[in-house]
Design an enzyme around this catalytic site. Sequence first.
Site, PDB file in Angstrom:
ATOM      1  N   ARG A 285       0.940  -1.290   0.317  1.00 45.30           N
ATOM      2  CA  ARG A 285       0.036   0.430  -0.532  1.00 45.30           C
ATOM      3  C   ARG A 285       0.691   1.202  -0.142  1.00 45.30           C
ATOM      4  NH1 ARG A 285      -3.731  -2.492  -1.650  1.00 45.30           N
ATOM      5  NH2 ARG A 285      -5.801  -3.268  -0.823  1.00 45.30           N
TER       6      ARG A 285
ATOM      7  N   GLU B 195      -3.055   8.341  -5.542  1.00 40.29           N
ATOM      8  CA  GLU B 195      -3.136   7.004  -7.284  1.00 40.29           C
ATOM      9  C   GLU B 195      -4.184   7.364  -7.206  1.00 40.29           C
ATOM     10  OE1 GLU B 195      -3.272   3.415  -5.691  1.00 40.29           O
ATOM     11  OE2 GLU B 195      -1.658   2.554  -4.971  1.00 40.29           O
TER      12      GLU B 195
ATOM     13  N   HIS C 163      -0.800   0.537  -9.993  1.00 42.09           N
ATOM     14  CA  HIS C 163      -0.572  -0.364  -9.040  1.00 42.09           C
ATOM     15  C   HIS C 163      -1.902  -1.158 -10.142  1.00 42.09           C
ATOM     16  CE1 HIS C 163      -3.140  -0.445  -4.777  1.00 42.09           C
ATOM     17  NE2 HIS C 163      -2.882  -1.710  -6.029  1.00 42.09           N
TER      18      HIS C 163
END
Length: 308
Positions: free
Chosen positions: A225, A254, A273
């Site tokens: 994370r 993000e 991601h």
Amino acid sequence: MKILSAAGVCEVSLWDSDEPVQREELLRGVQGAHGLLCLLSDKIDAEVLDAAGPNLKVISTLSVGFDHMALDEIKKRGIRVGYTPDVLTDATAELTVALLLSAARRLPEGVEEVKNGGWSSWKPLWLCGYGLSGSTVGVIGLGRIGMAIARRLVPFGVKRLLYSGRTAKAHAAEVNGEFVPLDTLLAESDFVVVSCSLTPETQGLCDKAFFSKMKNTAVFVNSSRGTVVNQEDLHEALTSGKIAAAGLDVTTPEPLPTNHPLLALKNCVVLPHIGSATYSTRGIMGALSAQNLLGGLQGTDMPSELTF
């Protein structure tokens, strides 16, 4: 959609776009719903739960992570939660190894040199990086994904596999893993891979003090994370030569703004991601989230229910 339609037990209201549902639309669309299938990009808080009302029985998230959901509120209201662990373990582990190799062997730099004409004659030390053979790898968090990463790295000729976490793991014996304090792992590892859960203890774990304990030839990789890492401190460590390189599949925020300082560094590889982004994994995640939703709607077992 096929699974939900074939079940014949629910009427489906769909946000038919690849872009995240806008907040107002989510609050409007969830009104009176008995079940909600959401994504990591959907913040499921008290406001959403209030908008849904007392009918809401189940929330199924298309993710292994659940920090986008207000679990205390959800628990208080007796709502069941489904998620998708295990199924994305292999894909995420593969991506983490690819990211480690990309950062260590300077692959994005090499691609750029081919494209911009920087590739001329052979030079002894041009684009040299760091190899896994004979190295020491440290994994922070030897859970499902951490273990899957370790299994894939060992065949590269890794000499020692260190890991840290709350407790020693019996399954670490499979990769000859040595349970060590975090400071030992940082001081002795040539590659540091972060694969822990996001908890109050791990939030901001990778800070200035953390990077100062690493070798200046070490490569740092995070696929857990974004908020586990203090990005300003990482930038300082990379620019000052405190560590050699970094690879990130997760950031804060993000998406990362295109003018973020980390993106200007040659020794930092940032991916959007995409840990679980294989066609098969996303298909299995979709099917599992639909089955979780149906189980919650019908008051039966859910294949992957979050216990909290």
